[in-house]
Design a protein around this motif. Structure first.
Motif, mmCIF file in Angstrom:
data_model
loop_
_atom_site.group_PDB
_atom_site.id
_atom_site.type_symbol
_atom_site.label_atom_id
_atom_site.label_comp_id
_atom_site.label_asym_id
_atom_site.label_seq_id
_atom_site.Cartn_x
_atom_site.Cartn_y
_atom_site.Cartn_z
ATOM 1 N N GLN A 33 0.848 -1.188 0.000
ATOM 2 C CA GLN A 33 0.000 0.000 0.000
ATOM 3 C C GLN A 33 0.887 1.243 0.000
ATOM 4 O O GLN A 33 1.982 1.241 0.554
ATOM 5 C CB GLN A 33 -0.901 0.004 1.240
ATOM 6 N N TYR A 35 0.863 5.290 1.095
ATOM 7 C CA TYR A 35 0.205 6.286 1.924
ATOM 8 C C TYR A 35 0.898 7.630 1.734
ATOM 9 O O TYR A 35 2.072 7.711 1.391
ATOM 10 C CB TYR A 35 0.277 5.917 3.413
ATOM 11 N N GLN A 37 1.479 11.481 3.723
ATOM 12 C CA GLN A 37 1.388 12.173 5.005
ATOM 13 C C GLN A 37 1.833 13.604 4.814
ATOM 14 O O GLN A 37 2.993 13.863 4.456
ATOM 15 C CB GLN A 37 2.270 11.482 6.063
ATOM 16 N N GLY A 40 3.416 16.415 9.765
ATOM 17 C CA GLY A 40 2.841 16.343 11.101
ATOM 18 C C GLY A 40 1.397 15.906 11.162
ATOM 19 O O GLY A 40 0.766 16.024 12.206
ATOM 20 N N ARG A 41 0.889 15.393 10.057
ATOM 21 C CA ARG A 41 -0.532 15.021 10.036
ATOM 22 C C ARG A 41 -0.702 13.501 9.916
ATOM 23 O O ARG A 41 0.237 12.744 10.052
ATOM 24 C CB ARG A 41 -1.221 15.724 8.853
ATOM 25 N N GLY A 42 -1.931 13.098 9.680
ATOM 26 C CA GLY A 42 -2.238 11.680 9.594
ATOM 27 C C GLY A 42 -1.849 11.056 8.268
ATOM 28 O O GLY A 42 -1.399 11.728 7.347
ATOM 29 N N LEU A 43 -2.035 9.746 8.209
ATOM 30 C CA LEU A 43 -1.704 8.977 7.006
ATOM 31 C C LEU A 43 -2.953 8.813 6.150
ATOM 32 O O LEU A 43 -3.971 8.327 6.617
ATOM 33 C CB LEU A 43 -1.163 7.607 7.397
ATOM 34 N N HIS A 45 -4.557 6.987 2.920
ATOM 35 C CA HIS A 45 -4.352 5.859 2.022
ATOM 36 C C HIS A 45 -4.521 6.297 0.585
ATOM 37 O O HIS A 45 -5.472 7.005 0.247
ATOM 38 C CB HIS A 45 -5.354 4.749 2.344
ATOM 39 N N PHE A 88 4.785 7.083 1.704
ATOM 40 C CA PHE A 88 5.289 5.862 2.307
ATOM 41 C C PHE A 88 4.700 4.643 1.608
ATOM 42 O O PHE A 88 3.515 4.629 1.272
ATOM 43 C CB PHE A 88 4.866 5.774 3.779
ATOM 44 N N LEU A 100 1.215 -3.767 9.152
ATOM 45 C CA LEU A 100 1.875 -3.138 8.028
ATOM 46 C C LEU A 100 3.278 -2.727 8.456
ATOM 47 O O LEU A 100 3.464 -2.251 9.575
ATOM 48 C CB LEU A 100 1.109 -1.897 7.563
ATOM 49 N N PHE A 102 6.204 -0.217 7.438
ATOM 50 C CA PHE A 102 6.409 1.009 6.654
ATOM 51 C C PHE A 102 7.880 1.257 6.367
ATOM 52 O O PHE A 102 8.758 0.902 7.145
ATOM 53 C CB PHE A 102 5.871 2.219 7.438
ATOM 54 N N TYR B 35 -0.375 2.179 15.798
ATOM 55 C CA TYR B 35 0.974 2.391 15.291
ATOM 56 C C TYR B 35 1.506 3.647 15.962
ATOM 57 O O TYR B 35 0.749 4.480 16.478
ATOM 58 C CB TYR B 35 0.958 2.626 13.768
ATOM 59 N N VAL B 43 6.937 4.864 10.634
ATOM 60 C CA VAL B 43 5.736 4.441 11.331
ATOM 61 C C VAL B 43 5.949 2.989 11.762
ATOM 62 O O VAL B 43 6.337 2.135 10.952
ATOM 63 C CB VAL B 43 4.508 4.549 10.408
ATOM 64 N N MET B 89 3.916 10.364 17.683
ATOM 65 C CA MET B 89 2.572 10.455 17.143
ATOM 66 C C MET B 89 2.013 9.047 17.153
ATOM 67 O O MET B 89 2.664 8.113 16.666
ATOM 68 C CB MET B 89 2.609 11.009 15.725
ATOM 69 N N PHE B 91 -0.978 6.557 15.983
ATOM 70 C CA PHE B 91 -2.037 6.425 14.994
ATOM 71 C C PHE B 91 -2.881 5.185 15.282
ATOM 72 O O PHE B 91 -2.343 4.102 15.530
ATOM 73 C CB PHE B 91 -1.462 6.271 13.589
ATOM 74 N N GLN B 103 -5.894 -0.583 5.390
ATOM 75 C CA GLN B 103 -6.007 -0.078 6.756
ATOM 76 C C GLN B 103 -6.182 1.443 6.660
ATOM 77 O O GLN B 103 -5.355 2.123 6.053
ATOM 78 C CB GLN B 103 -4.760 -0.427 7.573
ATOM 79 N N PHE B 105 -6.293 5.010 8.458
ATOM 80 C CA PHE B 105 -5.663 5.615 9.623
ATOM 81 C C PHE B 105 -6.400 6.859 10.088
ATOM 82 O O PHE B 105 -6.954 7.611 9.285
ATOM 83 C CB PHE B 105 -4.215 5.995 9.293
ATOM 84 N N GLY B 106 -6.361 7.055 11.399
ATOM 85 C CA GLY B 106 -6.864 8.291 11.967
ATOM 86 C C GLY B 106 -5.821 9.393 11.870
ATOM 87 O O GLY B 106 -4.696 9.159 11.415
ATOM 88 N N PRO B 107 -6.169 10.598 12.316
ATOM 89 C CA PRO B 107 -5.275 11.749 12.192
ATOM 90 C C PRO B 107 -4.119 11.739 13.187
ATOM 91 O O PRO B 107 -3.181 12.512 13.053
ATOM 92 C CB PRO B 107 -6.193 12.941 12.442
ATOM 93 N N ARG B 110 -0.659 13.393 19.056
ATOM 94 C CA ARG B 110 0.751 13.707 19.316
ATOM 95 C C ARG B 110 0.959 13.712 20.825
ATOM 96 O O ARG B 110 0.385 14.553 21.534
ATOM 97 C CB ARG B 110 1.133 15.051 18.721
#
Lengths: 112, 114
Positions: A33, A35, A37, A40-43, A45, A88, A100, A102, B35, B43, B89, B91, B103, B105-107, B110
């Motif tokens: 997969q 991803y 980012q 500083g934020r989320g992943l 997909h 990633f 997973l 990474f 994670y 990650v 961080m 997740f 999968q 992921f949420g935001p 931190r």
């Protein structure tokens, strides 16, 4: 061993150009997969490619998978400044059905 | 579009304190994950959870960590006695199925341990 190693580590291009990022891995996988980012934020997909697939498209994204070389590439066509982010790859390794793994990611900067 | 949510977005705590990080996975998903990402690093997988039990955990997930699904919607990660090196961080992710599925992921939360 390192699973999911991306290269280059950083890539800087001009808006409108294509960006290619590569990922290599060492063990057999179920799927791979990609991803994204933002700093500083989320992943987020982007795309999943299964081990029996060779190529997949989603909008401006094209992913290839070569299981014989244990490598994948992510191509972003006609890049935009908003594509600036870290990308990633993550592998779902055979024999490990849940997690997973990474890579370190490629930092893509698209200059306007 | 359904998404994974996490609270709080930021947490600052003193070393040795307990923290609980909360996640609400996507409602029809059955598999849940935590994670973490230390600043500037990869990650890393911590734990996966299915059918009210841990399915797999990494060597990072020692006795200081625990996970729980206290009700039908929340999924929590507890760190009993935080250390400086727990700053990262965190997740949460969820998936419908186990193998071969995306999968989501949420935001992230931190966490800063002082």
């Amino acid at each position: 061993s390192q699973q999911g190693e991306e290269d280059p580590q950083a890539l800087s291009i001009q808006e409108g150009e294509n960006a290619t990022m590569n990922c290599s891995y060492k063990t057999s996988i179920n799927n791979l997969q990609w991803y994204r980012q933002n700093s500083g934020r989320g992943l987020v997909h982007l795309i999943l490619i299964r081990s029996n697939e060779r190529e997949k498209h989603s909008g401006r994204l094209r992913v290839t998978l070569d299981t014989s070389k244990k490598s994948s590439s992510l191509l972003i066509t006609a890049s935009r400044a908003a594509d600036t982010a870290s990308y990633f790859c993550a592998t779902d390794r055979r024999g490990s059905n849940y997690k997973l793994t990474f890579g370190k990611g490629t930092l893509l900067t698209v200059n306007p | 579009e359904p998404e994974v949510t996490q609270t709080p977005s930021h947490q600052v705590t003193q070393m040795g304190q307990e923290v609980i990080l909360r996640c609400v996975p996507i409602s029809n998903h059955l598999y849940f994950y935590w994670y973490r990402q230390i600043l500037g690093q990869k990650v890393e997988f911590l734990v996966s959870f299915y059918n009210n039990e841990i399915s797999e955990k990494s060597e990072i997930f020692d006795d200081q960590f625990s996970v729980e699904r206290p009700d039908g919607s929340n999924f929590t990660l507890k760190i009993r006695s935080t250390k400086l090196e727990d700053s990262a961080m965190y997740f949460c992710a969820s998936s419908v199925e186990r193998v071969g599925e995306t999968q989501y992921f949420g935001p992230g939360t931190r966490l800063l341990v002082l």
